[in-house]
Design a protein around this motif. Structure first.
Motif, short mmCIF file in Angstrom:
data_model
loop_
_atom_site.label_atom_id
_atom_site.label_comp_id
_atom_site.label_asym_id
_atom_site.label_seq_id
_atom_site.Cartn_x
_atom_site.Cartn_y
_atom_site.Cartn_z
N ASN A 154 0.84 -1.20 0.00
CA ASN A 154 0.00 0.00 0.00
C ASN A 154 0.87 1.25 0.00
OD1 ASN A 154 -2.36 1.51 0.02
ND2 ASN A 154 -3.26 0.34 1.70
N TRP A 155 0.22 2.40 -0.14
CA TRP A 155 0.93 3.67 -0.01
C TRP A 155 1.52 3.75 1.38
CZ3 TRP A 155 1.39 5.96 -4.54
CH2 TRP A 155 0.40 5.79 -5.50
N LYS A 156 2.77 4.17 1.49
CA LYS A 156 3.40 4.32 2.80
C LYS A 156 2.88 5.58 3.50
CE LYS A 156 6.40 3.65 6.11
NZ LYS A 156 6.06 2.73 7.16
N PHE A 157 2.69 6.63 2.71
CA PHE A 157 2.20 7.91 3.23
C PHE A 157 1.02 8.33 2.38
CE2 PHE A 157 6.88 7.71 3.51
CZ PHE A 157 7.03 7.70 4.88
N ARG A 158 0.54 9.54 2.56
CA ARG A 158 -0.48 10.06 1.66
C ARG A 158 0.19 10.35 0.32
NH1 ARG A 158 -5.22 11.78 3.33
NH2 ARG A 158 -5.22 13.54 1.89
N PRO A 159 -0.30 9.77 -0.79
CA PRO A 159 0.43 9.86 -2.07
C PRO A 159 0.62 11.27 -2.58
CG PRO A 159 -1.72 8.81 -2.37
CD PRO A 159 -1.50 8.95 -0.91
N GLU A 160 -0.24 12.22 -2.21
CA GLU A 160 -0.05 13.58 -2.70
C GLU A 160 1.17 14.25 -2.06
OE1 GLU A 160 -3.10 13.88 0.66
OE2 GLU A 160 -2.70 12.52 -1.01
N SER A 161 1.58 13.79 -0.88
CA SER A 161 2.76 14.37 -0.24
C SER A 161 4.02 13.54 -0.45
CB SER A 161 2.51 14.55 1.27
OG SER A 161 2.25 13.30 1.87
N ASN A 162 3.87 12.21 -0.55
CA ASN A 162 5.01 11.33 -0.75
C ASN A 162 4.50 10.01 -1.35
OD1 ASN A 162 7.15 9.53 -0.58
ND2 ASN A 162 7.82 10.23 1.43
N PRO A 163 4.77 9.76 -2.63
CA PRO A 163 4.20 8.57 -3.29
C PRO A 163 4.98 7.27 -3.07
CG PRO A 163 5.36 9.90 -4.89
CD PRO A 163 5.45 10.63 -3.58
N ALA A 164 5.61 7.12 -1.90
CA ALA A 164 6.37 5.90 -1.61
C ALA A 164 5.44 4.71 -1.40
CB ALA A 164 7.23 6.11 -0.37
N LEU A 165 5.96 3.54 -1.71
CA LEU A 165 5.21 2.29 -1.55
C LEU A 165 5.71 1.57 -0.31
CD1 LEU A 165 3.19 0.35 -3.11
CD2 LEU A 165 5.24 -0.84 -3.87
N GLY A 166 4.80 1.06 0.50
CA GLY A 166 5.16 0.31 1.70
C GLY A 166 4.76 -1.15 1.55
N ILE A 167 5.66 -2.05 1.93
CA ILE A 167 5.36 -3.48 1.92
C ILE A 167 5.53 -3.97 3.36
CG2 ILE A 167 5.89 -5.74 0.94
CD1 ILE A 167 7.37 -4.24 -1.33
N GLN A 168 4.46 -4.49 3.94
CA GLN A 168 4.50 -5.02 5.30
C GLN A 168 4.80 -6.51 5.26
OE1 GLN A 168 4.19 -2.96 7.98
NE2 GLN A 168 4.07 -1.36 6.43
N GLN A 169 5.56 -6.99 6.23
CA GLN A 169 5.87 -8.42 6.34
C GLN A 169 6.29 -9.01 4.99
OE1 GLN A 169 5.67 -10.59 9.24
NE2 GLN A 169 5.87 -8.58 10.17
N VAL A 170 7.42 -8.54 4.48
CA VAL A 170 7.89 -8.98 3.17
C VAL A 170 8.06 -10.49 3.15
CG1 VAL A 170 9.83 -8.87 1.55
CG2 VAL A 170 9.06 -6.80 2.70
N GLY A 171 7.53 -11.11 2.10
CA GLY A 171 7.64 -12.55 1.91
C GLY A 171 8.16 -12.86 0.52
N ILE A 172 8.43 -14.12 0.26
CA ILE A 172 8.93 -14.54 -1.05
C ILE A 172 7.95 -14.15 -2.15
CG2 ILE A 172 9.56 -16.57 -2.43
CD1 ILE A 172 10.66 -17.81 0.16
N VAL A 173 6.64 -14.13 -1.83
CA VAL A 173 5.62 -13.77 -2.83
C VAL A 173 5.78 -12.34 -3.33
CG1 VAL A 173 3.90 -15.42 -1.97
CG2 VAL A 173 3.93 -13.08 -1.08
N HIS A 174 6.48 -11.48 -2.58
CA HIS A 174 6.66 -10.09 -2.98
C HIS A 174 7.82 -9.90 -3.96
CE1 HIS A 174 4.48 -9.46 0.93
NE2 HIS A 174 3.74 -8.77 0.07
#
Length: 176
Positions: free
Chosen positions: A51-71
């Motif tokens: 999901n978006w790590k922050f509000r995309p209008e201020s910072n469009p970074a992507l966040g991945i929680q609990q990274v697994g092999i599927v990512h």
């Protein structure tokens, strides 16, 4: 594996649109989108862990929680701004650190195992050995490597196994 990860987009003023295109090695593609003129986000086929790590209008970074092999796979951020279009691609590789186990077999030989690592670990011994490591692949993409110490001289009392892996290095000693 198991950690959180943040992938950044090129920071640009006056963003019109941002799209994350995610193509994992396994499973189908997913996209996250943001349109500034409507202040609207949408997502297609993305799991809750992406999901978006922050509000995309201020910072469009992507966040991945609990990274697994599927990512594991390719992540491309496309930014449309008044000064042009910008792309950034990440090739995400997921490392799984192996578990080191060291024990004595029925014949009194030290046996070192690097269990369920990704990629396969390298095993070596402090003293030279004529051991040939054996690898066993698992359905989840991890590999167990087993090495049995065979000493050139029989007066050895202590064996030290060294496991080398991109996620770290470990060593343990045993007397059999």
């Amino acid at each position: 594996v198991g950690n959180s990860s943040v992938l950044t987009c090129p920071p640009k003023p006056n963003i019109t649109m941002v799209t994350w295109k995610i193509n994992p090695k396994a499973g189908g593609p997913c996209t996250l989108g943001y349109r500034a003129d409507q202040n609207k986000t949408d997502r297609t086929n993305c799991s809750d862990s992406v999901n978006w790590k922050f509000r995309p209008e201020s910072n469009p970074a992507l966040g991945i929680q609990q990274v697994g092999i599927v990512h594991e796979g390719n992540y491309t951020c496309e930014v449309v701004a008044t000064e042009g279009n910008f792309h950034k691609t990440y090739h995400l590789t997921v490392l799984v650190p192996p578990r080191l186990t060291l024990y004595c077999d029925d014949h009194g030989n030290p046996v070192c195992k690097a269990v369920a690592g990704r990629p396969a670990a390298q095993i070596s011994w402090v003293l030279e050995s004529n051991s040939t490591p054996k690898e066993e692949g698992h359905d989840n993409g991890t590999v167990t490597v087993l090495s049995k110490f065979t000493a050139y001289s029989t007066n050895m009392t202590n064996a030290t196994c060294i496991v080398s892996h991109p996620a770290g290095n470990w060593s343990e000693s045993i007397a059999c």
